[in-house]
Design an enzyme around this catalytic site. Structure first.
Site, PDB file in Angstrom:
ATOM      1  N   ILE A   1       0.834  -1.201   0.000  1.00 35.18           N
ATOM      2  CA  ILE A   1       0.000   0.000   0.000  1.00 35.18           C
ATOM      3  C   ILE A   1       0.877   1.262   0.000  1.00 35.18           C
ATOM      4  CG2 ILE A   1      -1.786   1.218   1.313  1.00 35.18           C
ATOM      5  CD1 ILE A   1      -2.556  -1.614   2.453  1.00 35.18           C
TER       6      ILE A   1
ATOM      7  N   TYR B   1      -0.175  -7.078  17.091  1.00 32.69           N
ATOM      8  CA  TYR B   1      -0.507  -6.195  15.959  1.00 32.69           C
ATOM      9  C   TYR B   1      -1.683  -5.274  16.338  1.00 32.69           C
ATOM     10  CZ  TYR B   1      -2.004  -4.930  11.184  1.00 32.69           C
ATOM     11  OH  TYR B   1      -2.374  -4.251  10.049  1.00 32.69           O
TER      12      TYR B   1
HETATM   13  N1  LIG Z   1      -2.702  -5.632   3.991  1.00 27.32           N
HETATM   14  C1  LIG Z   1      -3.775  -5.508   4.754  1.00 27.32           C
HETATM   15  O1  LIG Z   1      -4.739  -6.281   4.654  1.00 27.32           O
HETATM   16  C2  LIG Z   1      -3.871  -4.402   5.766  1.00 27.32           C
HETATM   17  C3  LIG Z   1      -5.049  -4.263   6.513  1.00 27.32           C
HETATM   18  C4  LIG Z   1      -5.137  -3.247   7.456  1.00 27.32           C
HETATM   19  C5  LIG Z   1      -4.055  -2.384   7.639  1.00 27.32           C
HETATM   20  N2  LIG Z   1      -2.924  -2.540   6.908  1.00 27.32           N
HETATM   21  C6  LIG Z   1      -1.799  -1.629   7.156  1.00 27.32           C
HETATM   22  O2  LIG Z   1      -1.336  -1.074   5.942  1.00 27.32           O
HETATM   23  C7  LIG Z   1       0.046  -0.696   6.096  1.00 27.32           C
HETATM   24  C8  LIG Z   1       0.839  -1.152   4.887  1.00 27.32           C
HETATM   25  O3  LIG Z   1       0.897  -2.557   4.882  1.00 27.32           O
HETATM   26  P1  LIG Z   1       0.993  -3.430   3.549  1.00 27.32           P
HETATM   27  O4  LIG Z   1      -0.207  -4.302   3.522  1.00 27.32           O
HETATM   28  O5  LIG Z   1       1.284  -2.562   2.389  1.00 27.32           O
HETATM   29  O6  LIG Z   1       2.236  -4.379   3.916  1.00 27.32           O
HETATM   30  P2  LIG Z   1       3.717  -4.485   3.318  1.00 27.32           P
HETATM   31  O7  LIG Z   1       3.695  -4.546   1.842  1.00 27.32           O
HETATM   32  O8  LIG Z   1       4.369  -5.610   4.067  1.00 27.32           O
HETATM   33  O9  LIG Z   1       4.366  -3.094   3.765  1.00 27.32           O
HETATM   34  C9  LIG Z   1       4.921  -2.911   5.035  1.00 27.32           C
HETATM   35  C10 LIG Z   1       6.102  -1.969   4.911  1.00 27.32           C
HETATM   36  O10 LIG Z   1       6.657  -1.794   6.221  1.00 27.32           O
HETATM   37  C11 LIG Z   1       8.065  -1.918   6.109  1.00 27.32           C
HETATM   38  N3  LIG Z   1       8.721  -2.361   7.330  1.00 27.32           N
HETATM   39  C12 LIG Z   1       8.479  -3.501   8.022  1.00 27.32           C
HETATM   40  N4  LIG Z   1       9.360  -3.603   9.036  1.00 27.32           N
HETATM   41  C13 LIG Z   1      10.174  -2.512   8.968  1.00 27.32           C
HETATM   42  C14 LIG Z   1      11.284  -2.062   9.737  1.00 27.32           C
HETATM   43  N5  LIG Z   1      11.758  -2.755  10.762  1.00 27.32           N
HETATM   44  N6  LIG Z   1      11.878  -0.906   9.385  1.00 27.32           N
HETATM   45  C15 LIG Z   1      11.441  -0.197   8.338  1.00 27.32           C
HETATM   46  N7  LIG Z   1      10.401  -0.572   7.561  1.00 27.32           N
HETATM   47  C16 LIG Z   1       9.773  -1.725   7.879  1.00 27.32           C
HETATM   48  C17 LIG Z   1       8.261  -2.973   5.031  1.00 27.32           C
HETATM   49  O11 LIG Z   1       9.592  -2.911   4.571  1.00 27.32           O
HETATM   50  P3  LIG Z   1      10.333  -4.246   4.001  1.00 27.32           P
HETATM   51  O12 LIG Z   1       9.892  -4.364   2.584  1.00 27.32           O
HETATM   52  O13 LIG Z   1      11.778  -3.942   4.166  1.00 27.32           O
HETATM   53  O14 LIG Z   1       9.870  -5.402   4.845  1.00 27.32           O
HETATM   54  C18 LIG Z   1       7.221  -2.539   4.017  1.00 27.32           C
HETATM   55  O15 LIG Z   1       7.713  -1.529   3.204  1.00 27.32           O
HETATM   56  C19 LIG Z   1       0.491  -1.299   7.422  1.00 27.32           C
HETATM   57  O16 LIG Z   1       0.483  -0.310   8.418  1.00 27.32           O
HETATM   58  C20 LIG Z   1      -0.578  -2.318   7.731  1.00 27.32           C
HETATM   59  O17 LIG Z   1      -0.718  -2.560   9.119  1.00 27.32           O
HETATM   60  C21 LIG Z   1      -2.798  -3.527   5.964  1.00 27.32           C
END
Ligand SMILES: NC(=O)c1ccc[n+]([C@@H]2O[C@H](COP(=O)([O-])OP(=O)(O)OC[C@H]3O[C@@H](n4cnc5c(N)ncnc54)[C@H](OP(=O)(O)O)[C@@H]3O)[C@@H](O)[C@H]2O)c1
Length: 392
Positions: free
Chosen positions: A76, A231
């Site tokens: 996202i 989480y």
């Molecule tokens: N996907 C869903 O269904 C969903 C639902 C509700 C809320 N959300 C929220 O949406 C947001 C984006 O999530 P997403 O679904 O796009 O997941 P994602 O693709 O896994 O993105 C998460 C990002 O966080 C980074 N990250 C993780 N650990 C880190 C660290 N130690 N230091 C720096 N960066 C770090 C990751 O970097 P790396 O690539 O290096 O790991 C990645 O760029 C999150 O806040 C999540 O909680 C998602």
């Protein structure tokens, strides 16, 4: 001799077989996932899951704006980044792996590529966050939009180098600390968006916990740990932080929002356990596409409709009531208190700016504010002093 020969042959055959089977299952997974994504794209066209990021920002011009976004290299966050670039916004991508960030944006057209600045940060380390914030303060005079988006989910219990449970530190603490450090360079009318989640509703604390939360309730010890609970707590904390900031910035033009992007969005978030991976893949035809998931965050970050409104939780680009626990101002102040205590003990050269006793800043008088919100904050602050007189 014969025995050795047979056992070597068996090992070779089993290796070839395993590789073959693994290849077939990867191929099957890809075919299945692509088929489900195809259905999902068609559902996006039908629009039952709301607008896409492009549609929400169609009339917005972000030239001369600067946005800092964490976790910008995938999922996202990457979609939000691309959309901001398309609207002319300068984007500071704060990522753990700068190489992955460079690869992620390699297809961005050249004329937009010079709007990208990639910064390294590892959110499991407060020292790394401090390093990033020092660099940002040196390099930029003002930041207009901050999107705190990075997160981990479904990981086994681990402690960070600062001795805290990883999901709590990555998803909430480090990003709040980053915000505290760069508050000085936020534009007077800056917008801050926490990427939160509906899953915050699954945390139900009893009265003693609400009245006196402690570090162990936030950074969960191993014996009480489940990855979902960790989480959910981190997402609850980000909504409470939003409420604290809403109070802190009450008489200013700075605003703060929480956005739920959608549920079961197939990104790398679910990669840590094959059960989640399978669940998220199965849900593909019924969930938002990543383009749709980015829309609520972008709406909160850029929509002119939200000027003069602050400290609100959004879902599907609409205002939504958060859980009772997440809207409790007393708890918001308590969590802010604990956060500062944690940082005072662990963060290098921590300057304690986010004091609970701070009166809301009055640097910009007569800014339109949400009257109901002000009323609610006042009531909660009265409630807060009532509770402290009760507990003291
Ligand atoms: N996907 C869903 O269904 C969903 C639902 C509700 C809320 N959300 C929220 O949406 C947001 C984006 O999530 P997403 O679904 O796009 O997941 P994602 O693709 O896994 O993105 C998460 C990002 O966080 C980074 N990250 C993780 N650990 C880190 C660290 N130690 N230091 C720096 N960066 C770090 C990751 O970097 P790396 O690539 O290096 O790991 C990645 O760029 C999150 O806040 C999540 O909680 C998602």
């Amino acid at each position: 001799m014969l025995f050795k020969y047979i056992s070597r042959k068996v090992t070779v055959i089993s290796r070839v077989h395993t590789r073959h089977v693994t290849n077939i299952s990867i191929w099957r997974n890809d075919v299945l996932e692509n088929a489900l994504k195809f259905i999902q794209r068609n559902v996006e066209f039908v629009r039952i899951h709301g607008p896409t990021a492009d549609e929400v920002t169609r009339d917005v011009n972000l030239t001369d704006k600067t946005c800092l976004i964490t976790g910008a290299n995938s999922g996202i966050g990457l979609e939000v980044t691309k959309c901001l670039l398309a609207r002319g916004c300068k984007v500071l991508m704060a990522c753990r792996n700068t190489y992955a960030a460079n690869i992620a944006v390699k297809n961005v057209p050249c004329e937009k590529a010079n709007l990208i600045n990639i910064h390294e940060v590892n959110l499991t380390s407060l020292a790394s966050v401090k390093n990033l914030s020092d660099n940002l303060q040196k390099e930029y005079k003002k930041i207009d939009i901050v999107i705190l988006n990075a997160a981990v989910f479904g990981i086994p219990w681990t402690l960070t180098e600062d001795g805290l449970e990883t999901a709590f530190q990555v998803n909430y603490l480090s990003q709040y600390y980053l915000l505290m450090n760069i508050e000085k360079i936020l534009a007077p009318n800056a917008r801050v968006v926490f990427t939160s989640s509906e899953s915050h509703r699954n945390i139900n604390w009893n009265m003693p916990k609400i009245l006196s939360p402690s570090l162990e309730h936030l950074s969960i010890p191993k014996e009480e740990y489940t990855s979902i609970r960790a989480y959910n707590i981190s997402k609850l904390c980000s909504i409470l932080a939003m409420h604290y900031l809403g109070y802190r910035w009450l008489n200013t033009e700075k605003t703060v929002f929480c956005a739920h992007p959608g549920s079961f969005i197939k990104t790398r978030l679910c990669r840590n356990w094959w059960v989640y991976e399978a669940l998220y893949t199965t849900m593909l035809p019924f969930s938002k596409t990543i383009r749709q998931a980015a829309s609520t965050i972008l709406y909160c970050a850029t929509s002119p409709e939200l000027s003069g409104v602050s400290a609100q939780y959004f879902k599907d680009c609409r205002r939504c009531e958060e859980s009772d626990l997440a809207s409790d101002m007393h708890l918001a102040f308590k969590i802010n208190d604990i956060t500062r205590e944690i940082l005072r003990e662990r963060a290098p050269a921590f300057i304690d700016t986010f004091r609970v006793t701070d009166k809301p800043s009055a640097s910009v008088p007569n800014v339109p504010t949400d009257v109901d919100k002000v009323q609610r904050v006042k009531e909660n602050v009265e409630h807060d002093s009532l509770i402290s007189s009760y507990t003291n």
